[in-house]
Design a protein around this motif. Structure first.
Motif, PDB file in Angstrom:
ATOM      1  N   LEU B 234       0.710  -1.158   0.127  1.00 29.96           N
ATOM      2  CA  LEU B 234       0.135  -0.153   0.138  1.00 29.96           C
ATOM      3  C   LEU B 234       0.837   1.371   0.101  1.00 29.96           C
ATOM      4  O   LEU B 234       0.731   2.465  -0.681  1.00 29.96           O
ATOM      5  N   LEU B 236       3.987   1.629  -1.433  1.00 24.74           N
ATOM      6  CA  LEU B 236       4.490   1.742  -2.682  1.00 24.74           C
ATOM      7  C   LEU B 236       3.375   2.279  -3.513  1.00 24.74           C
ATOM      8  O   LEU B 236       3.787   3.351  -4.242  1.00 24.74           O
ATOM      9  N   MET B 237       2.319   2.032  -3.603  1.00 26.71           N
ATOM     10  CA  MET B 237       1.164   2.411  -4.454  1.00 26.71           C
ATOM     11  C   MET B 237       1.080   4.017  -4.240  1.00 26.71           C
ATOM     12  O   MET B 237       0.880   4.649  -4.779  1.00 26.71           O
ATOM     13  N   ARG B 238       0.987   4.331  -2.716  1.00 25.77           N
ATOM     14  CA  ARG B 238       0.466   5.764  -2.395  1.00 25.77           C
ATOM     15  C   ARG B 238       1.991   6.481  -2.772  1.00 25.77           C
ATOM     16  O   ARG B 238       1.636   7.578  -3.579  1.00 25.77           O
ATOM     17  N   LEU B 240       4.005   5.981  -5.371  1.00 26.01           N
ATOM     18  CA  LEU B 240       3.840   5.919  -6.986  1.00 26.01           C
ATOM     19  C   LEU B 240       2.631   6.966  -7.220  1.00 26.01           C
ATOM     20  O   LEU B 240       3.054   7.753  -8.145  1.00 26.01           O
TER      21      LEU B 240
END
Lengths: 336, 336
Positions: B234, B236-238, B240
């Motif tokens: 999560l 990593l996604m935030r 990115l």
């Protein structure tokens, strides 16, 4: 014949793979009546392929022990061709458990190795990361973990092209005293091994996507859960973002404006780019494509197999393992 | 005195907690010279608190065994107050290992239970999910897993307010034959137990964020790795997405347009809303707040402790465990 949309996805994937690897020859194994027509319609694949008839197929829910008894299945004939030296490797989108069991029994493990492992590549903030074992061995001892590290090292060199990949051992904390005897013993052996300089000690779950090390080693139970938990978290986030961007007219407009950048992100995180788990530690290359992938994903699994064949992957593993056993590592009795 | 910004975060968190729980009384334990001034400046907290002086503090990197030997630490004095029945529970943002060790030795485990577990709540596509054990026990047998299921059931009833929470056992596949002897034995016992109707069998890593069951049970090694892997994915996604939305002028504009919906998503996923891991199976309520959280997160950890105290959490666990032992479950010898 394996996967959700066989044989079409496999044939379309081969058409892409044949274009990417013009020097490669493919041995396509399956029910001739179901495959020959489709193959003839894909020009590049048809030119690069020989078709071998196999009357049976292994269904997705067949138990590994039952799969071993099916004669003339496409999976079995393909694996036989690797064992006979006709093919350098096999790529299958079929039943994972059956593929692992057949490959172990027919192709056989490397003599230096106790148990093969399932490895794959995933995205991280600092580039691609190799994770293994992903479920080939639900119970592992310290020796298995050390062998996985040696195989992960060879894999990162062959497929990611790294010269000295860093290696971490997955644990519940990064301090030396954390975890159980098994991981502490494996860490001790790895520190003194020929890959000791690459070994960064213990890493934690969040280090996988942080990319703290190039290779992350764990037992098959933990690795399988970690892989699927990470995938699940990313899927949740994708689903929620889809809801966000359709929740109002301004949000839809915002999506359109940010779309080129969002598309680049989606492309970078695309699970198809990471398709192709490898069963390593065998006398041949065995790649498992996800059963639900499309032609693009299947072609990527072929890329992985080609990388492993052309970079002398198994020679690297054999070399690493013989250096390991020459050092005579001290393993404590298995505890977990 | 625990956590990255003690005592300010704790005091600010108490100010919020005192507002949310006007009927509650707090016993604040710490170095009077460092705490008294700050407490006096927070009006609501000051009215709801008694301050108890403790001259020592447990540092974040002290080993649990060493922490046990520190006399007069704020953590020890707070835990003593629970053991003495002065306080119904303790909330700490300090050293997790020390908190677990001190709580086990001073507050003691419930007589019916073998080992306490660390549990927490996380977000899923279908509402909040309880996950345990998160690292209190790196090695577990089938009996521990079954006890965790009983404790997770009580926790989901008390904190999530569910009447018949569904329960899943984390494994590498959902079929009955998957996994090791340990999880298969635990599943067998759970199917025949008083919570058998709530037990949904094996679940996989992706089921955590899918919310397939309300409670997910696993050993402390796997649970710790799964929690941190999910958090890492999560994050990593935030990170990115932040890059995406600052990558171009149209992307920035798109962010502004979608912002209200993105803010709702961020609020929903806010780790502070899930702050407060619970050490369950003890003769008292013990809640661990993340050391890096802020006042909002710390106040949430207090909410969790309040829920457990007011919903008779430990009575539920004792009841569940006595029903379990009355049924005389058959456990195979430990194998992993």
């Amino acid at each position: 014949m394996g996967g959700d949309s066989a044989p079409d996805v496999v044939l379309d994937g081969l058409e892409l793979a044949a274009e990417r690897h013009p020097q490669a020859r493919f041995l396509l194994v399956g029910d001739e009546a179901l495959v020959a027509g489709g193959l003839a319609r894909r020009k590049r694949a048809a030119r690069a392929c020989s078709l071998r008839h196999a009357p049976e197929r292994i269904s997705g829910d067949l138990k590994p022990t039952a799969a071993l008894r099916v004669r003339g299945s496409s999976m079995r004939v393909a694996i036989d061709s690797v064992a006979a030296g006709e093919a350098a490797g096999v790529v299958s989108a079929g039943n994972t458990g059956a593929l692992m069991a057949l490959a172990k029994i027919v192709i056989k493990t490397l003599p230096e190795i106790d148990r093969p492992a399932l490895a794959a590549i995933g995205p991280s903030a600092r580039g691609d990361v190799v994770l293994l074992d992903l479920g080939a061995n639900v119970q592992c001892d310290a020796r298995n973990l050390v062998e996985f590290a040696v195989m992960g090292d060879a894999f990162a060199r062959a497929v990611l092209g790294l010269t000295n990949p860093t290696i971490g051992l997955l644990n519940v904390g990064s301090e030396e005293l954390k975890g159980d005897d098994r991981v502490r013993n494996a860490a001790e052996v790895l520190r003194d091994s020929h890959i000791g300089a690459q070994f960064r000690g213990f890493v934690e779950g969040h280090d996988i996507t942080a990319g703290t090390t190039d290779v992350i080693v764990t037992d098959g139970f933990t690795g399988n859960v970690a892989l699927k938990t990470g995938e699940g978290a990313l899927k949740l986030m994708r689903d929620l973002l889809r809801q966000v961007f359709t929740s109002s007219v301004p949000a839809r407009l915002g999506y359109l404006l940010a779309r080129p950048a969002l598309d680049r992100l989606r492309e970078w995180m695309d699970p198809r780019r990471y398709n192709g788990a490898i069963l390593i530690g065998l006398n041949g290359v065995v790649v498992k494509s996800h059963g639900g992938t499309d032609a693009f994903g299947f072609a990527h699994a072929v890329d992985v197999a080609m990388d492993m064949v052309t970079h002398g992957f198994n020679e690297r593993i054999r070399d690493g393992l013989s250096r390991l056993s020459a050092a005579g590592p001290r393993f404590a009795p298995a505890s977990r």
